[in-house]
Design an enzyme around this catalytic site. Structure first.
Site, PDB file in Angstrom:
ATOM      1  N   LYS A 101     138.615  36.324  23.332  1.00  0.00           N
ATOM      2  CA  LYS A 101     138.313  35.633  24.584  1.00  0.00           C
ATOM      3  C   LYS A 101     139.263  34.449  24.745  1.00  0.00           C
ATOM      4  O   LYS A 101     139.472  33.690  23.792  1.00  0.00           O
ATOM      5  CB  LYS A 101     136.854  35.157  24.540  1.00  0.00           C
ATOM      6  CG  LYS A 101     136.363  34.525  25.839  1.00  0.00           C
ATOM      7  CD  LYS A 101     134.898  34.137  25.704  1.00  0.00           C
ATOM      8  CE  LYS A 101     134.300  33.630  26.993  1.00  0.00           C
ATOM      9  NZ  LYS A 101     132.874  33.264  26.861  1.00  0.00           N
ATOM     10  N   SER A 115     130.051  35.251  30.451  1.00  0.00           N
ATOM     11  CA  SER A 115     131.432  34.956  30.779  1.00  0.00           C
ATOM     12  C   SER A 115     132.448  35.709  29.926  1.00  0.00           C
ATOM     13  O   SER A 115     133.623  35.744  30.281  1.00  0.00           O
ATOM     14  CB  SER A 115     131.667  33.455  30.625  1.00  0.00           C
ATOM     15  OG  SER A 115     131.478  33.074  29.264  1.00  0.00           O
ATOM     16  N   SER A 155     126.586  34.545  27.200  1.00  0.00           N
ATOM     17  CA  SER A 155     127.904  35.104  27.537  1.00  0.00           C
ATOM     18  C   SER A 155     128.443  36.190  26.627  1.00  0.00           C
ATOM     19  O   SER A 155     129.451  36.808  26.945  1.00  0.00           O
ATOM     20  CB  SER A 155     128.932  33.987  27.632  1.00  0.00           C
ATOM     21  OG  SER A 155     128.804  33.350  28.874  1.00  0.00           O
TER      22      SER A 155
HETATM   23  N1  GLN Z   1     126.038  32.381  32.423  1.00  0.00           N
HETATM   24  C1  GLN Z   1     125.722  31.164  31.749  1.00  0.00           C
HETATM   25  C2  GLN Z   1     126.420  30.023  32.418  1.00  0.00           C
HETATM   26  O1  GLN Z   1     126.999  30.241  33.403  1.00  0.00           O
HETATM   27  C3  GLN Z   1     126.100  31.256  30.314  1.00  0.00           C
HETATM   28  C4  GLN Z   1     127.538  31.119  30.073  1.00  0.00           C
HETATM   29  C5  GLN Z   1     127.913  31.215  28.637  1.00  0.00           C
HETATM   30  O2  GLN Z   1     127.133  31.654  27.800  1.00  0.00           O
HETATM   31  N2  GLN Z   1     129.118  30.754  28.354  1.00  0.00           N
HETATM   32  O3  GLN Z   1     126.400  28.904  31.993  1.00  0.00           O
END
Ligand code: GLN
Length: 497
Positions: free
Chosen positions: A92, A167, A191
């Site tokens: 990532k 994400s 994410s």
């Molecule tokens: N979707 C969640 C957010 O927008 C989690 C994101 C993540 O785990 N990095 O914060």
């Protein structure tokens, strides 16, 4: 005659799509094909597939081949190698790989070159894994769909009109499209697990402190963890074992190797399927969950029951506050962490834009941040600054911290009665690209089942459970702190059923 087959033919026969870490390891040791040949095959696949998927932001061809050459030489020498040696993976693009661009999905870091390796990368490199490239993500990991990337959305390989989740959507899509064998993601509120569920993969969010965060660009430091996305539980376990452990560069990391019993110890000791109790929180099956998703999760629970596992309904009474609590704490921490991107120290700066009208230092900060950050990141910085500001701190941030303790206690209570907790990962399968992007609240609801795990610092895994049409759906198993191996084993039992 098998021996007359060329390596390409052998690889085709094995089919890249079925490659798992152990199988490839065996083939490499038996010299059925070389690491270089394997790399070529995967990079060719990236070239052909990624035009439509957009999983990769950077391809690290030279890095991959130089590592591949080294591993091939060791194989020829007959050296005993770690199981990850020669295995192609993707990272990532919020985790630093020395000398490689690291964008965090943001224009503000569009040209930023990482000066050092994150601890997890050092460990992967030492284990001989081959890094093929860096994968797309929501900007600074803020999002649930990978649409918040400054470099265009990633598409779900199961349905190109849909999101892969976020994400870590690029990492998930890369594995699901067989552009690599495993990938690393990061999970602050879901994410890793959400993209794993949407793309039909296994995704593990480790216990807070199990994996070093050194070299992970921080979003919300008390919630962030790095973990694997893979095709099988066994692969996820191998990667987790390779990246976990205490690190002097991250003071929140813990010597988990002592605390995590390995699979054999678990199987030989008290972990026996008939003694196992899975808790199902009643609060997770109320409103808003897609009936087809609900059926898949309930069928999974039934399967465990058929195997002899005891299922018990439990309650997590404060769970309804998890999402608002998360969006206060995560944004507060993000607003502090992202203060370092000021147009001077890193990446994009409006000083270099001849058309910008900069009169003083404040203009540099304001204009660089306004141009460099996307809408969602700006929204969160504003929210986070607001909840931390004098006069509001007690009402929002402090209160959220108190709710966080209540949530932790809810889990601790539940774990007195059951070994693990099973829930859905998401109330819906992968949604259409564009469907939620204009409505942040709707987007935030995708995380309703995952954020509580990060707030409580627990390990959780997403396991593929079934499909709605051609869209994969996963379930989540949450464990006690540092019981990664237990949730992995329980996932494996389902996988093999
Ligand atoms: N979707 C969640 C957010 O927008 C989690 C994101 C993540 O785990 N990095 O914060």
């Amino acid at each position: 005659m098998a021996d007359c087959q060329g390596p390409q033919e052998k690889m085709r026969k094995m089919e890249i799509k079925n490659f798992t870490i152990k199988e490839v390891h065996q083939s490499l040791i038996k010299k059925e094909f070389s690491v270089i040949e394997l790399c070529r095959a995967f990079l060719a696949r990236v070239e052909s597939e990624d035009k439509k998927i957009n999983a990769f932001l950077t391809i690290t061809r030279d890095l991959a081949f130089s590592q591949a050459k080294k591993i091939d030489a060791l194989i020829l020498e007959g050296k005993e190698l770690p199981v990850l040696a020669g295995i192609p993976c993707a990272i990532k693009d919020i985790i630093l790989v020395e000398g490689v661009r690291c964008t965090a999905g943001s224009k503000i870091l569009g040209n930023y070159i990482a000066p050092y390796d994150a601890t997890v990368i050092k460990k992967l490199k030492a284990a001989g894994a081959i890094i093929l490239g860096k994968t797309n993500l929501d900007e600074f990991a803020m999002g649930s769909s990978t649409e918040n990337s400054a470099f265009g959305p990633t598409r779900n390989p199961h349905d190109l009109t849909r999101v892969p989740g976020g994400s870590s959507g690029g990492s998930a899509a890369a594995v699901a499209a067989n552009e690599c064998i495993f990938a690393l993601g990061s999970d602050t509120g879901g994410s890793i697990r959400l993209p794993a569920s949407f793309c039909g993969l296994v995704g593990l969010k480790p216990t807070y402190g199990a994996v070093s965060r050194y070299g992970l660009i921080a979003f919300a430091s008390s919630l962030d963890q790095i973990g694997p996305l893979a095709k099988t539980v066994e692969d996820a376990r191998i990667v987790f074992e390779a990246i976990s452990g205490q690190d002097e560069m991250d003071s929140t990391s813990i010597n988990s190797k002592f605390q995590i019993p390995n699979s054999k110890q678990i199987l030989n000791s008290k972990f026996q399927i008939r003694n196992l109790k899975i808790g199902v929180p009643k609060e997770y099956f109320v409103k808003g969950i897609d009936p087809e998703v609900e059926k898949i999760i309930k069928d999974a629970i039934k399967k465990y029951e058929e195997m002899g596992v005891k299922i018990e309904e439990i309650s997590l009474p404060h769970i309804e506050y998890a999402l608002p609590c998360y969006y206060i704490i995560a944004t507060a921490e993000a607003s502090a962490n992202l203060a370092r991107f000021d147009g001077i120290k890193y990446g994009h700066s409006e000083i270099r834009n001849p058309k910008s009208e900069i009169r003083n230092l404040l203009d540099v900060y304001l204009q660089s941040r306004e141009q460099g950050f996307g809408a969602e990141v700006r929204r969160r910085i504003m929210l986070g600054t607001y909840v931390l500001s004098a006069g509001y701190y007690d009402a929002y941030y402090l209160r959220a911290q108190k709710v966080r303790v209540l949530l932790k206690n809810d889990f601790a209570e539940a774990f007195k009665k059951v070994d693990v907790i099973l829930t859905p990962v998401s109330p819906i399968p992968a949604f259409k690209i564009g469907e939620k992007i204009d409505d942040p609240l709707k987007m935030y609801l995708s995380d309703i089942f995952t954020v509580s795990v990060n707030l409580a610092g627990l390990p959780a895994i997403s396991i593929p459970a079934g499909k709605v049409g051609n869209l994969p759906v996963g379930f989540q198993i949450i464990g006690r702190p540092f019981e990664e191996n237990k949730i992995l084993e329980i996932g494996k039992i389902f996988e093999q059923f």
